[in-house]
Enzyme design. Sequence first.
Site, mmCIF file in Angstrom:
data_model
loop_
_atom_site.group_PDB
_atom_site.id
_atom_site.type_symbol
_atom_site.label_atom_id
_atom_site.label_comp_id
_atom_site.label_asym_id
_atom_site.label_seq_id
_atom_site.Cartn_x
_atom_site.Cartn_y
_atom_site.Cartn_z
ATOM 1 N N GLU A 280 -46.623 71.794 28.423
ATOM 2 C CA GLU A 280 -47.742 70.879 28.653
ATOM 3 C C GLU A 280 -48.902 71.603 29.341
ATOM 4 O O GLU A 280 -50.068 71.364 29.025
ATOM 5 C CB GLU A 280 -47.265 69.681 29.493
ATOM 6 C CG GLU A 280 -48.148 68.471 29.374
ATOM 7 C CD GLU A 280 -47.466 67.209 29.893
ATOM 8 O OE1 GLU A 280 -46.487 66.770 29.273
ATOM 9 O OE2 GLU A 280 -47.893 66.681 30.917
ATOM 10 N N GLU A 283 -50.600 73.525 26.754
ATOM 11 C CA GLU A 283 -51.367 72.613 25.892
ATOM 12 C C GLU A 283 -52.684 72.235 26.572
ATOM 13 O O GLU A 283 -53.741 72.223 25.938
ATOM 14 C CB GLU A 283 -50.534 71.358 25.594
ATOM 15 C CG GLU A 283 -51.175 70.439 24.557
ATOM 16 C CD GLU A 283 -50.389 69.144 24.332
ATOM 17 O OE1 GLU A 283 -49.278 68.983 24.901
ATOM 18 O OE2 GLU A 283 -50.906 68.282 23.596
ATOM 19 N N CYS A 300 -44.363 61.904 29.275
ATOM 20 C CA CYS A 300 -42.928 61.854 29.549
ATOM 21 C C CYS A 300 -42.419 60.445 29.809
ATOM 22 O O CYS A 300 -41.240 60.172 29.651
ATOM 23 C CB CYS A 300 -42.579 62.772 30.707
ATOM 24 S SG CYS A 300 -43.687 62.619 32.099
ATOM 25 N N SER A 320 -50.392 64.096 25.348
ATOM 26 C CA SER A 320 -49.800 65.410 25.125
ATOM 27 C C SER A 320 -48.775 65.268 24.013
ATOM 28 O O SER A 320 -48.105 64.236 23.899
ATOM 29 C CB SER A 320 -49.114 65.885 26.409
ATOM 30 O OG SER A 320 -48.131 66.841 26.100
ATOM 31 N N LYS A 359 -36.076 54.406 28.350
ATOM 32 C CA LYS A 359 -35.508 55.625 27.770
ATOM 33 C C LYS A 359 -34.517 55.294 26.656
ATOM 34 O O LYS A 359 -34.283 56.084 25.754
ATOM 35 C CB LYS A 359 -34.823 56.466 28.841
ATOM 36 C CG LYS A 359 -35.788 57.178 29.779
ATOM 37 C CD LYS A 359 -36.345 58.452 29.175
ATOM 38 C CE LYS A 359 -37.376 59.082 30.091
ATOM 39 N NZ LYS A 359 -38.242 60.032 29.394
ATOM 40 N N GLU A 362 -36.714 54.928 23.739
ATOM 41 C CA GLU A 362 -37.201 56.256 23.329
ATOM 42 C C GLU A 362 -36.145 56.980 22.485
ATOM 43 O O GLU A 362 -36.462 57.580 21.447
ATOM 44 C CB GLU A 362 -37.538 57.106 24.572
ATOM 45 C CG GLU A 362 -37.976 58.536 24.243
ATOM 46 C CD GLU A 362 -38.065 59.444 25.470
ATOM 47 O OE1 GLU A 362 -38.815 59.119 26.411
ATOM 48 O OE2 GLU A 362 -37.396 60.501 25.488
ATOM 49 N N GLU A 367 -38.730 59.891 15.289
ATOM 50 C CA GLU A 367 -39.257 61.248 15.490
ATOM 51 C C GLU A 367 -38.278 62.111 16.281
ATOM 52 O O GLU A 367 -38.422 63.321 16.332
ATOM 53 C CB GLU A 367 -40.581 61.227 16.276
ATOM 54 C CG GLU A 367 -41.658 60.278 15.786
ATOM 55 C CD GLU A 367 -41.497 58.881 16.376
ATOM 56 O OE1 GLU A 367 -40.994 58.012 15.615
ATOM 57 O OE2 GLU A 367 -41.844 58.631 17.534
ATOM 58 N N CYS A 505 -40.642 57.390 38.468
ATOM 59 C CA CYS A 505 -39.256 57.110 38.024
ATOM 60 C C CYS A 505 -38.348 56.619 39.145
ATOM 61 O O CYS A 505 -37.381 55.911 38.870
ATOM 62 C CB CYS A 505 -38.638 58.352 37.415
ATOM 63 S SG CYS A 505 -39.398 58.793 35.858
HETATM 64 FE FE1 HC1 Z 1 -38.361 60.421 34.622
HETATM 65 FE FE2 HC1 Z 1 -38.780 62.434 33.154
HETATM 66 S S1 HC1 Z 1 -39.347 62.290 35.339
HETATM 67 S S2 HC1 Z 1 -39.669 60.377 32.732
HETATM 68 O O1 HC1 Z 1 -39.935 59.751 35.400
HETATM 69 O O2 HC1 Z 1 -40.401 63.341 32.658
HETATM 70 O O3 HC1 Z 1 -36.835 58.266 33.316
HETATM 71 O O4 HC1 Z 1 -36.417 60.657 36.818
HETATM 72 O O5 HC1 Z 1 -36.022 61.803 33.421
HETATM 73 O O6 HC1 Z 1 -37.578 62.517 30.395
HETATM 74 O O7 HC1 Z 1 -37.474 65.027 33.824
HETATM 75 C C1 HC1 Z 1 -37.392 59.008 33.953
HETATM 76 C C2 HC1 Z 1 -37.157 60.480 36.052
HETATM 77 C C3 HC1 Z 1 -37.136 61.605 33.654
HETATM 78 C C4 HC1 Z 1 -38.065 62.563 31.427
HETATM 79 C C5 HC1 Z 1 -37.954 64.094 33.515
#
Ligand code: HC1
Length: 571
Positions: A280, A283, A300, A320, A359, A362, A367, A505
């Site tokens: 990132e 990028e 993220c 990103s 998550k 996700e 993708e 998080c």
């Molecule tokens: Fe997160 Fe991440 S920090 S998004 O806040 O970028 O869920 O903890 O796992 O994938 O590393 C959440 C936390 C986590 C991702 C990372």
Amino acid sequence: AIKFTINNKKYESKTAKTILEACRENDIYVPTLCYHPMLEPVGKCRLCLVETNFGGKMVPACVTDLRDGIEITTNSPKVVNSVKSNLGLILATHNQECTSCEANGRCELQDLVYRYGVEDKFPKIFQKSHNMVDSSSPSLIRDMDKCVLCNRCVQACSLLQGMDILSMTGRGVHAIPKTAFDSPIKETECINCGACSFYCPVGAIAEHSAVRRTLDVLENKNGKIVIFQTAPATRVAISEEFGMEPGDISTGKMVAAIRKLGADKVFDTNFTADLTIMEEGSELLHRVANGGTLPMFTSCCPGWINMVEKLYPEFIPNLSSCRSPQGMLSSIVKNYWAEKMGVKPEDVIVVSVMPCTAKKDEARRDELKTESGIPETDIVLTTRELGRLIKLKKISFLSLDDSEYNNPLGESTGAAVIFGNTGGVMEAALRTAYEIALKKPMPTLNFTPVRGFEGIKEATIPFGEIDLKVAVVHQASNIRNYLKKLKNGEVEHHFVEFMICKGGCIGGGGEPKSLTSDYLERRMKGIYNIDEKQKSRKSHENEAVKQIYEQFFEKPLSHKSHKLLHTHYKD
Ligand code: HC1
Ligand code: SF4
């Protein structure tokens, strides 16, 4: 100070505004169900009724002001009887499938009913009346026959998150929090953040559980290799499932518990958090140098991605292209590590432990599937669900000896763990980008302007030719405000970090439920403590990350990186 008595004992307070706050300050128990210290008190459940010397009627402690000279009684037979009969009425309208309920063992209603020894004697006229279980979302399940009308989910969704997906409709026994047109949640603009499930005191809105599926995978492996990965924010919160304090660090115990559950390897999402910084950061520098779309937005947080895709598709080019660390780790495991180990990707199962309900959603993205069409992340458990699994298997968490992650996909720096806090991705990115671009270390590694709980944080960093302007925004409602300003040209930045949940998080919708008002501050401290103690605190110093570039990816933004570590979005 205000002077008052509780149960004939004298007290005074400078800070308490309500009777409930005065009681809590002095460790005097008052039952509540609709109250949560992070939300506005609404006085709906009537469980906190107390007697006072003002007027004859009992008053709800959560919405009644503390006054000088007030005499409060919380333990008279009249008060106790009122609690019992109110609980009895709630039970009469409640679907009591406690034994299979996601909230079993962590349900505020269950605890109250047990505490007061309430008999379930009212006729169940309203049971199953709503007859609606909405399991359309991969992240959440709503069972409105378990709803206690506390209004907490509605407040979490509208007040905290500014999403307004749920609103209280109907009156009396017909009252229920609903989506617009009563649509299944998947068809709404819900971003799956899970704030509603975090604040639900019972099991009416809960994470779409993968506990049973995980048990099955672990107990019937049939030759498969089961890999776990754990997110940054899990290690300062899982402890709360076992009676420890928010922010207590239990990384080693968590890894040990996962091994006991039967995982073959335990990798760390932190490894790919470090890798994210490399990709990132590169990028960003590339976009700045080549006139790419700015500001660049972090990618993220899956609730945030959902928000952009559903509500702000015009900003998709700003995102990103980096997959989240969860996505990167699973991709590496199935597309690179498996081959190195001589196993087929189909024979590897990746279970990821996340503080986040989004998550789960996700992980189901098209993708993020392998070339043969299998999801790279097979199962997502929330931190709460991991707690449930450990308890189910009777693993004595608190007495476990620390265990280490498996390498190389378990190695990480302090820059990775701070991803769990709002501002952490930005701070980690700056630690690396500054040093790589300007070839000198940042004057201080603790970059405080992006720390803390302010909704929108901004900073300007002298960056060679340019002043790099950055912003950090957390909590969905603040994000919507920021985007409005950006559209109106009121703000200008090169790089912005977005996290849908308050605090980042650590405040994820899948984290252990807390009834304290300072759990976020304490978890945040825990994360920064881990960072301070790490040998290395900069992503580009992660030896395992360097190695994977040497052995496989070659360099950030290479062809292989693009294929395995980057993604695209739906518009
Ligand atoms: Fe997160 Fe991440 S920090 S998004 O806040 O970028 O869920 O903890 O796992 O994938 O590393 C959440 C936390 C986590 C991702 C990372
Ligand atoms: Fe609202 Fe978030 Fe719950 Fe969706 S998951 S209903 S956006 S609080």
